[in-house]
Design an enzyme around this catalytic site. Structure first.
Site, PDB file in Angstrom:
ATOM      1  N   HIS A   1       8.185   3.274  14.908  1.00 56.97           N
ATOM      2  CA  HIS A   1       6.822   3.029  15.364  1.00 56.97           C
ATOM      3  C   HIS A   1       6.098   2.153  14.357  1.00 56.97           C
ATOM      4  CE1 HIS A   1       6.705   6.699  12.925  1.00 56.97           C
ATOM      5  NE2 HIS A   1       5.432   6.436  12.658  1.00 56.97           N
TER       6      HIS A   1
ATOM      7  N   TYR B   1      -8.264   3.223  15.584  1.00 57.80           N
ATOM      8  CA  TYR B   1      -7.239   3.307  14.537  1.00 57.80           C
ATOM      9  C   TYR B   1      -6.718   1.905  14.262  1.00 57.80           C
ATOM     10  CZ  TYR B   1      -2.918   4.662  12.176  1.00 57.80           C
ATOM     11  OH  TYR B   1      -1.889   4.791  11.273  1.00 57.80           O
TER      12      TYR B   1
ATOM     13  N   GLU C   1       5.513  13.111  13.231  1.00 54.81           N
ATOM     14  CA  GLU C   1       4.090  12.830  13.096  1.00 54.81           C
ATOM     15  C   GLU C   1       3.363  13.009  14.433  1.00 54.81           C
ATOM     16  OE1 GLU C   1       3.770   8.843  11.724  1.00 54.81           O
ATOM     17  OE2 GLU C   1       5.192   9.104  10.076  1.00 54.81           O
TER      18      GLU C   1
ATOM     19  N   HIS D   1       7.848   1.635  10.591  1.00 55.92           N
ATOM     20  CA  HIS D   1       8.727   2.536   9.839  1.00 55.92           C
ATOM     21  C   HIS D   1       9.368   3.583  10.739  1.00 55.92           C
ATOM     22  CE1 HIS D   1       5.985   6.220   8.963  1.00 55.92           C
ATOM     23  NE2 HIS D   1       5.387   5.508   9.878  1.00 55.92           N
TER      24      HIS D   1
ATOM     25  N   HIS E   1       0.854  -1.180   0.000  1.00 59.09           N
ATOM     26  CA  HIS E   1       0.000   0.000   0.000  1.00 59.09           C
ATOM     27  C   HIS E   1       0.890   1.230   0.000  1.00 59.09           C
ATOM     28  CE1 HIS E   1       0.456   0.123   4.514  1.00 59.09           C
ATOM     29  NE2 HIS E   1       0.308  -1.179   4.403  1.00 59.09           N
TER      30      HIS E   1
ATOM     31  N   HIS F   1       5.287  10.785  17.281  1.00 60.81           N
ATOM     32  CA  HIS F   1       6.462  10.034  16.869  1.00 60.81           C
ATOM     33  C   HIS F   1       7.353  11.011  16.118  1.00 60.81           C
ATOM     34  CE1 HIS F   1       3.312   6.657  16.858  1.00 60.81           C
ATOM     35  NE2 HIS F   1       3.978   6.605  17.991  1.00 60.81           N
TER      36      HIS F   1
END
Length: 440
Positions: A377, A356, A347, A341, A298, A371
């Site tokens: 994370h 979520y 972020e 990642h 994705h 993060h």
């Protein structure tokens, strides 16, 4: 909550389009024809330009509006300093940026009598407001309307993200209503007042010190997709006029990080007509046209960008506003939640509704996580185990609405957020138990 306020919000009309040269008049004939500043403006009004960018910026990026008002903005007494409350501004020098991952529960209930402005609480930020670079993350909680009080922010534009309770925003340009699932943007310098559509209100604010937020370029995507310009709604002209009777109105101005107050003898929301493109607007996040894979893997979360504030480096934003809206997941042989990642960008993520898909627990509406750049994370263990074993049938993700403020610089956490009672201790533990599976 006032029933009259909600009824007014539900009956609002809007102008459609992002970045348009809108024109609106509350009284016929209030807009001059063929010029911006005639010798005598119609209806005895005062002509005034409000500039959101430098005069000489390229036409495609230039933001300005002409306002035709009952009294000019210049007619006001001296401003004096007032307490900043829990509002903080870059540069954030009270603490040093650090690489630790953090997560917060929602703000606690506000003290009785807290309006939207008094309820602003700064989590952190970066850059320097005096240099018009960077951003700040704020939260708000309120249980009272701003009565005879108006606010404007000279430091940056405000992207307001309601999470609980709707807002009625009375601006110089007219009225906007924003409910959870919608966002509202108040441009730099625009005066406004916030009233509540429910007993209480809670949400998030991104204060953008840099270039005004705009729609991102679509590149290979083509001409359509993501946020459609026509879904952004600007207000129609509406004004407040007290006639000959003086009325005490406190006008609070945020300037270079501090709050300044002056008491006017009239409402500054007295614009009878206006035209231009430096305007407030509201956008329904459920109208975001989500794009994604129809084969495998994705795309990076940048594909979910609603608005972006470009920096001096092409493709590297001062701040991106990203939304994780309802969508289908159909990737073949694909780990479907957000992957592990480390990101050169920082972020801050918030949750408007539901859950979520990368966190099974602990991340709740009204809360948030940070993060910072290069902080590792990704999904927690429960999410990883479930997604790794899931049957890969087409899956509809429609039980949550999350967003992200993403920025090129690290976010320095304000001491009040670092030491807050609603900071979740032990956040790092969500990744404990991710076992070794390598057979070697």
């Amino acid at each position: 909550m006032s029933g009259d306020v909600r009824k007014q919000a539900e009956g609002l009309a809007y102008l459609s389009g992002f970045g348009n040269e809108h024109a609106s008049e509350a009284v016929p004939g209030a807009l001059p024809v063929g010029r911006n500043a005639p010798q005598r403006a119609p209806l005895g009004l005062y002509a005034e330009q409000l500039s959101g960018t430098a005069f000489t910026e390229p036409r495609a990026h230039n933001r300005r509006s002409w306002l035709y008002r009952i009294r000019p903005s210049a007619a006001h007494p001296e401003f004096t300093r007032v307490d900043n409350g829990a509002l903080r501004t870059a540069p954030f020098t009270e603490a040093v940026p650090d690489p630790n991952r953090r997560r917060w529960d929602p703000l606690p209930a506000p003290a009785p009598g807290t309006d939207w402005l008094a309820g602003l609480w700064t989590l952190g930020g970066n850059g320097d407001a005096t240099q018009r670079t960077g951003m700040a993350v704020h939260l708000y909680h309120a249980d009272s309307p701003m009565t005879d009080r108006v606010f404007s922010d000279a430091d940056g534009e405000l992207l307001i993200v309601p999470e609980a309770g709707g807002l009625l925003l009375r601006t110089e340009f007219g009225l906007l209503a924003a409910a959870p699932g919608e966002v509202a943007l108040i441009p730099r310098g625009v005066r406004f007042r916030v009233e509540l559509l429910d007993e209480t209100a809670r949400g998030y604010v991104c204060e953008n010190y840099g270039a005004p937020l705009r729609l991102p370029d679509l590149g290979p995507i083509g001409a359509n997709g993501l946020a459609n310009a026509r879904d952004f709604r600007a207000p129609v002209a509406a004004y407040e006029d007290d006639g000959a009777a003086p009325r005490a109105v406190e006008v609070v101005n945020k300037f270079c990080g501090n709050l300044w107050s002056a008491t006017y003898d009239h409402s500054p929301l007295d614009v009878v007509a206006w035209h231009g493109n430096h305007v407030p607007y509201v956008y329904d996040l459920h109208r975001f046209n989500v794009l994604g894979t129809i084969s495998y893997d994705h795309p990076d979360p940048s594909i979910f960008t609603v608005l972006t504030s470009p920096s001096d480096t092409p493709g590297l934003a001062g701040v991106d506003f990203v939304v994780f809206a309802p969508r289908w997941l159909v990737g073949e042989d694909t780990f479907r939640p957000p992957y592990f990642h480390r990101n050169v960008m920082s972020e801050y993520m918030g949750l408007i509704d539901g859950a979520y898909d990368a966190k099974a627990a602990g991340f709740v509406p009204g809360g948030g996580s940070l993060h910072n750049m290069m902080s590792a994370h990704g999904p927690d263990r429960e999410t990883f185990d479930r997604a790794s074993a899931a049957e890969l049938v087409p899956q509809r993700v429609d039980d949550g609405l999350a967003f992200m403020f993403e920025t090129r610089w690290p976010i320095t956490v304000a001491p009040q957020a670092r030491d807050a009672g609603h900071l979740q201790r032990g956040y790092d533990e969500v990744w404990l138990g991710l076992e070794r599976h390598f057979p070697g």
